[in-house]
Design an enzyme around this catalytic site. Structure first.
Site, PDB file in Angstrom:
ATOM      1  N   GLU A  22      79.417  19.466  26.809  1.00  0.00           N
ATOM      2  CA  GLU A  22      78.468  20.573  26.848  1.00  0.00           C
ATOM      3  C   GLU A  22      78.845  21.549  27.961  1.00  0.00           C
ATOM      4  OE1 GLU A  22      75.996  21.924  25.422  1.00  0.00           O
ATOM      5  OE2 GLU A  22      74.863  20.509  24.197  1.00  0.00           O
ATOM      6  N   ARG A 126      66.041  13.911  31.134  1.00  0.00           N
ATOM      7  CA  ARG A 126      67.266  14.427  31.753  1.00  0.00           C
ATOM      8  C   ARG A 126      67.386  15.912  31.472  1.00  0.00           C
ATOM      9  NH1 ARG A 126      70.689  16.032  27.850  1.00  0.00           N
ATOM     10  NH2 ARG A 126      71.219  14.737  26.042  1.00  0.00           N
ATOM     11  N   ASN A 128      69.184  19.326  30.182  1.00  0.00           N
ATOM     12  CA  ASN A 128      70.023  19.666  29.040  1.00  0.00           C
ATOM     13  C   ASN A 128      70.682  21.017  29.309  1.00  0.00           C
ATOM     14  OD1 ASN A 128      70.954  18.695  26.468  1.00  0.00           O
ATOM     15  ND2 ASN A 128      69.790  20.325  25.491  1.00  0.00           N
ATOM     16  N   ASN A 179      67.532  24.277  24.407  1.00  0.00           N
ATOM     17  CA  ASN A 179      68.953  24.620  24.346  1.00  0.00           C
ATOM     18  C   ASN A 179      69.159  26.093  24.670  1.00  0.00           C
ATOM     19  OD1 ASN A 179      71.181  22.745  23.889  1.00  0.00           O
ATOM     20  ND2 ASN A 179      69.959  21.974  22.188  1.00  0.00           N
ATOM     21  N   ASP A 231      72.311  25.040  18.619  1.00  0.00           N
ATOM     22  CA  ASP A 231      72.452  24.327  19.896  1.00  0.00           C
ATOM     23  C   ASP A 231      72.687  25.379  20.979  1.00  0.00           C
ATOM     24  OD1 ASP A 231      73.276  22.489  21.995  1.00  0.00           O
ATOM     25  OD2 ASP A 231      73.715  21.029  20.447  1.00  0.00           O
TER      26      ASP A 231
END
Length: 325
Positions: A22, A126, A128, A179, A231
């Site tokens: 990512e 967590r 992102n 996202n 995404d």
């Protein structure tokens, strides 16, 4: 309906077999691309001029979902990590936490919350994706950590905003998988993606205060590709967006009207995020979640890909840290 320009990538730039690559971020002054593997807890670097042989990686003790440069500080960068925001030294990987996301109450056992898994909210969440706005604030989304909640992701997520004085603000909740986040070139609107919705939504934005009018959101782009969700995305200098469509093996270029005008086909399905290096688009991917159903996607899963798209990306904003951390 505009004509759709087609690109096809047949093999990876780096065949890493990553878990969840990512956040490709071009360190322009160093001509280094850095990106993360959230699942395998790694930070990767590669010099696009030197090529794949320049690749190096650091093993971390925690997951990192997003990174950004800090204005006036070339020795370190800021990141959104497992428990909050941190600062990391470029040369050594040494890090320190500067702002925890979760309150004392959220560090107490709560029976697993909505997923019914994970002793505390802090444990099962967590960071992102994330982005820095033109005023230098760092927006980071937090979500259920699939490793902890065993894939049972709920809407416990939060979109946070870290201001210049290191004050932390909860800007949007609940969200599920926060996202791609960005802004129009005139900074009057903010784009935000909650992936399971299948949409990128556009909201009125006030740059001077960082306020978002969440009540006036309109659909900017809706994924119409079967089995896909938007995404991460990257914006080019013409104001168009290159959107990773997870589950489709595609990245699409979307114009300011929300229409698809270009399409990149990749040889693996779980595409996560694009990032610009000059006119080249580097694209991260994840491990194939359904290898028996999609065997074609397995060979180059979790790889880093690139393609020249003939347009440059918008310069990335730096976090303007005015407090000592």
């Amino acid at each position: 309906m505009p004509d759709i320009k087609k690109y096809k990538i047949t093999e990876p730039y780096l065949d890493l077999q990553g878990g969840l690559l990512e956040a490709p971020f071009w360190e322009k002054d160093r001509n280094t691309l850095r990106f993360v593997d959230i699942v395998k807890q790694k930070l990767h670097f590669v010099n696009p001029s030197t090529g794949p042989s320049s690749h190096k990686q650091w093993d971390l003790d925690f997951s990192v979902g997003t990174t950004a440069d800090v204005q006036g500080n070339d020795a370190e960068f800021i990141f959104g990590g497992k428990r909050g925001y941190g600062i990391m030294k470029r040369e050594t990987g040494e890090s320190r936490w500067v702002k925890d996301m979760w309150s004392d109450e959220e560090r107490k056992e709560d029976g697993g919350g909505k997923p019914g898994v994970g002793k505390t909210r802090e444990v099962r969440m967590r960071s992102n994706d994330g982005a820095v706005d033109a005023a230098g604030r760092y927006w980071v989304g937090a979500m259920n950590d699939p490793v902890v909640v065993e894939g049972n992701i709920t809407d416990e997520g939060v979109l946070f905003r870290l201001d210049l004085d290191l004050s932390l603000h909860r800007m949007k909740a609940p969200v599920t998988i926060p996202n791609g986040t960005s802004w129009t070139l005139d900074n009057k609107f903010m784009y935000f993606t909650d992936s399971p919705s299948g949409e990128i939504t556009k909201y009125p934005f006030e740059l001077s205060t960082g306020a978002v009018d969440w009540s006036k959101g309109t659909t900017f782009f809706k994924c119409t590709y079967e089995g896909g969700v938007p995404d991460g995305h990257a914006q080019d200098e013409e104001g168009c967006f290159w959107v990773a469509l997870y589950g489709t093996g595609k990245v699409v270029r979307v114009n300011v009207e929300g229409e698809v005008v270009a399409e990149i086909e990749l040889p693996t399905r779980c595409v996560t995020c694009p990032g610009f290096v000059g006119t080249e688009l580097f694209i991260t991917t994840a491990e194939e979640g359904s290898p028996e159903k999609y065997p074609w996607s397995v060979k180059y899963q979790g790889g880093l890909f690139k393609v020249d798209v003939g347009v440059r990306g918008c310069p990335l904003n730096r976090f303007k840290m005015e407090a000592k951390a």
